[in-house]
Enzyme design. Structure first.
Site, short mmCIF file in Angstrom:
data_model
loop_
_atom_site.label_atom_id
_atom_site.label_comp_id
_atom_site.label_asym_id
_atom_site.label_seq_id
_atom_site.Cartn_x
_atom_site.Cartn_y
_atom_site.Cartn_z
N GLY A 55 -10.23 15.28 -9.65
CA GLY A 55 -11.46 15.89 -9.13
C GLY A 55 -11.59 17.39 -9.29
O GLY A 55 -12.69 17.92 -9.34
N ASP A 111 -10.31 19.48 -4.92
CA ASP A 111 -11.77 19.42 -4.89
C ASP A 111 -12.30 19.41 -3.47
O ASP A 111 -13.14 20.23 -3.11
CB ASP A 111 -12.27 18.19 -5.69
CG ASP A 111 -11.58 16.88 -5.29
OD1 ASP A 111 -10.76 16.90 -4.35
OD2 ASP A 111 -11.86 15.85 -5.91
N ASP A 114 -11.09 16.48 3.09
CA ASP A 114 -11.79 15.48 3.92
C ASP A 114 -10.93 15.27 5.17
O ASP A 114 -10.97 16.09 6.09
CB ASP A 114 -11.97 14.21 3.08
CG ASP A 114 -12.81 13.15 3.77
OD1 ASP A 114 -13.44 13.46 4.79
OD2 ASP A 114 -12.84 12.00 3.29
N LYS A 142 -15.37 19.21 4.13
CA LYS A 142 -16.36 18.45 4.89
C LYS A 142 -16.34 18.90 6.35
O LYS A 142 -15.27 19.12 6.92
CB LYS A 142 -16.08 16.95 4.80
CG LYS A 142 -16.38 16.40 3.44
CD LYS A 142 -16.45 14.91 3.45
CE LYS A 142 -16.66 14.40 2.05
NZ LYS A 142 -16.56 12.95 1.96
N PHE A 164 -20.63 11.36 1.25
CA PHE A 164 -19.83 11.16 0.04
C PHE A 164 -20.54 11.83 -1.12
O PHE A 164 -21.69 11.52 -1.43
CB PHE A 164 -19.60 9.68 -0.24
CG PHE A 164 -18.51 9.47 -1.25
CD1 PHE A 164 -17.18 9.45 -0.87
CD2 PHE A 164 -18.82 9.34 -2.60
CE1 PHE A 164 -16.17 9.30 -1.80
CE2 PHE A 164 -17.81 9.19 -3.54
CZ PHE A 164 -16.48 9.17 -3.14
N VAL A 165 -19.85 12.78 -1.76
CA VAL A 165 -20.48 13.56 -2.83
C VAL A 165 -19.83 13.29 -4.19
O VAL A 165 -18.65 12.92 -4.27
CB VAL A 165 -20.44 15.08 -2.52
CG1 VAL A 165 -21.41 15.43 -1.41
CG2 VAL A 165 -19.02 15.55 -2.18
N ASP A 171 -15.94 12.06 -8.44
CA ASP A 171 -16.38 10.76 -8.94
C ASP A 171 -16.66 9.76 -7.83
O ASP A 171 -16.27 9.95 -6.68
CB ASP A 171 -15.29 10.15 -9.83
CG ASP A 171 -14.15 9.57 -9.01
OD1 ASP A 171 -13.64 10.28 -8.12
OD2 ASP A 171 -13.78 8.40 -9.22
N ARG A 177 -18.59 12.30 -12.77
CA ARG A 177 -17.87 13.58 -12.81
C ARG A 177 -18.63 14.61 -13.65
O ARG A 177 -18.47 15.80 -13.49
CB ARG A 177 -16.48 13.39 -13.42
CG ARG A 177 -15.53 12.55 -12.57
CD ARG A 177 -14.10 12.75 -13.04
NE ARG A 177 -13.21 11.69 -12.56
CZ ARG A 177 -12.63 11.69 -11.37
NH1 ARG A 177 -12.84 12.66 -10.53
NH2 ARG A 177 -11.83 10.70 -11.01
P1 5GP Z 1 -8.32 13.62 2.21
O1 5GP Z 1 -6.90 13.30 1.93
O2 5GP Z 1 -8.58 15.05 2.62
O3 5GP Z 1 -8.96 12.63 3.17
O4 5GP Z 1 -9.10 13.34 0.90
C1 5GP Z 1 -9.18 14.25 -0.04
C2 5GP Z 1 -9.43 13.59 -1.38
O5 5GP Z 1 -10.33 12.48 -1.28
C3 5GP Z 1 -10.12 14.61 -2.23
O6 5GP Z 1 -9.17 15.28 -3.02
C4 5GP Z 1 -11.08 13.81 -3.04
O7 5GP Z 1 -10.46 13.44 -4.26
C5 5GP Z 1 -11.33 12.57 -2.24
N1 5GP Z 1 -12.63 12.70 -1.55
C6 5GP Z 1 -12.85 12.99 -0.24
N2 5GP Z 1 -14.16 13.03 0.03
C7 5GP Z 1 -14.79 12.77 -1.14
C8 5GP Z 1 -16.18 12.69 -1.51
O8 5GP Z 1 -17.13 12.89 -0.72
N3 5GP Z 1 -16.42 12.42 -2.82
C9 5GP Z 1 -15.44 12.21 -3.73
N4 5GP Z 1 -15.81 11.96 -4.97
N5 5GP Z 1 -14.13 12.27 -3.42
C10 5GP Z 1 -13.82 12.55 -2.13
MG MG Z 2 -8.68 14.43 -4.91
#
Ligand code: 5GP
Ligand code: MG
Length: 192
Positions: A55, A111, A114, A142, A164-165, A171, A177
């Site tokens: 990402g 990227d 979350d 987020k 969700f973006v 992606d 992407r």
């Molecule tokens: P976390 O471990 O912080 O929950 O998730 C982070 C990873 O989940 C990010 O690096 C990303 O790859 C993916 N992710 C989280 N939210 C989104 C979203 O809204 N869109 C996309 N495409 N990937 C996300």
């Molecule tokens: Mg990621």
């Protein structure tokens, strides 16, 4: 940032994308600003950017072309959204970290922040290798008020709502992407 429904970027079909959240011009402005801040902080030092695939690929490519310092790239794979899912599995899969990070000024580049699981796990792994300094940078964070224990990145490009973006490297099921803007994916049941 805009919540307005603008025309869709090339490569997007109107059935899949709800609207543009961060337009490309705004992304470019902010990425250049981040590069200036990062360049200033690491002035006179050699930086190793550890970018989280896939990402952060486009973010990385844009950011480093505005970085006026000596730097290296290192790559790692992580995925907490397996396949066609918009829910984090909470179990990031990672490849091996390069041992060459020991003694380096390391900046982890991801990227999205979350839940923060990916960043927390990666930070711990890199810290164990013994970098000289370790900082983190995410393109978007987020807005999750109910999640106070998330790691705090040193650099954040944009704060976005909990949607969700896709686009600008991000992606859904390996698609989108290539969209130049950061867009909100249309959810099931959402009207066009
Ligand atoms: P976390 O471990 O912080 O929950 O998730 C982070 C990873 O989940 C990010 O690096 C990303 O790859 C993916 N992710 C989280 N939210 C989104 C979203 O809204 N869109 C996309 N495409 N990937 C996300
Ligand atoms: Mg990621």
């Amino acid at each position: 940032m805009t919540d307005g429904r603008e025309s869709l970027p090339p490569g997007a079909s109107s059935g899949d994308i709800s609207h543009i959240l961060v337009p490309r011009q705004e992304i470019q402005r902010r990425v250049e600003e981040l590069a200036r801040q990062i360049g200033h902080l690491y002035e006179g030092k050699e930086l190793t950017i550890l970018a989280v695939l896939t990402g952060s690929l486009i973010f990385l490519a844009d950011l480093i072309r505005h970085l006026p310092i000596k730097m290296r790239i290192s790559l790692i794979s992580a995925s907490s959204y397996p396949g066609a899912s918009t829910r984090s599995s909470g179990a990031p899969l990672m490849g091996d970290l390069p041992a060459a990070l020991a003694g380096q000024h390391v900046l982890i580049l991801d990227d999205i922040l979350d839940s923060g699981c990916t960043m927390a796990a990666l930070r711990e792994k890199v810290q164990a290798i013994g970098p000289s300094t370790l900082r983190t940078c995410v393109l978007v964070r987020k807005f999750l008020p109910g999640c106070p224990a998330r790691p705090e990145p040193d650099f954040v490009g944009f704060e976005i709502p909990d949607r969700f973006v896709v686009g600008y490297g991000l992606d859904f099921d390996h698609l989108y992407r290539n969209l130049p803007d950061i867009c909100v994916l249309r959810q099931d049941g959402e009207t066009q």
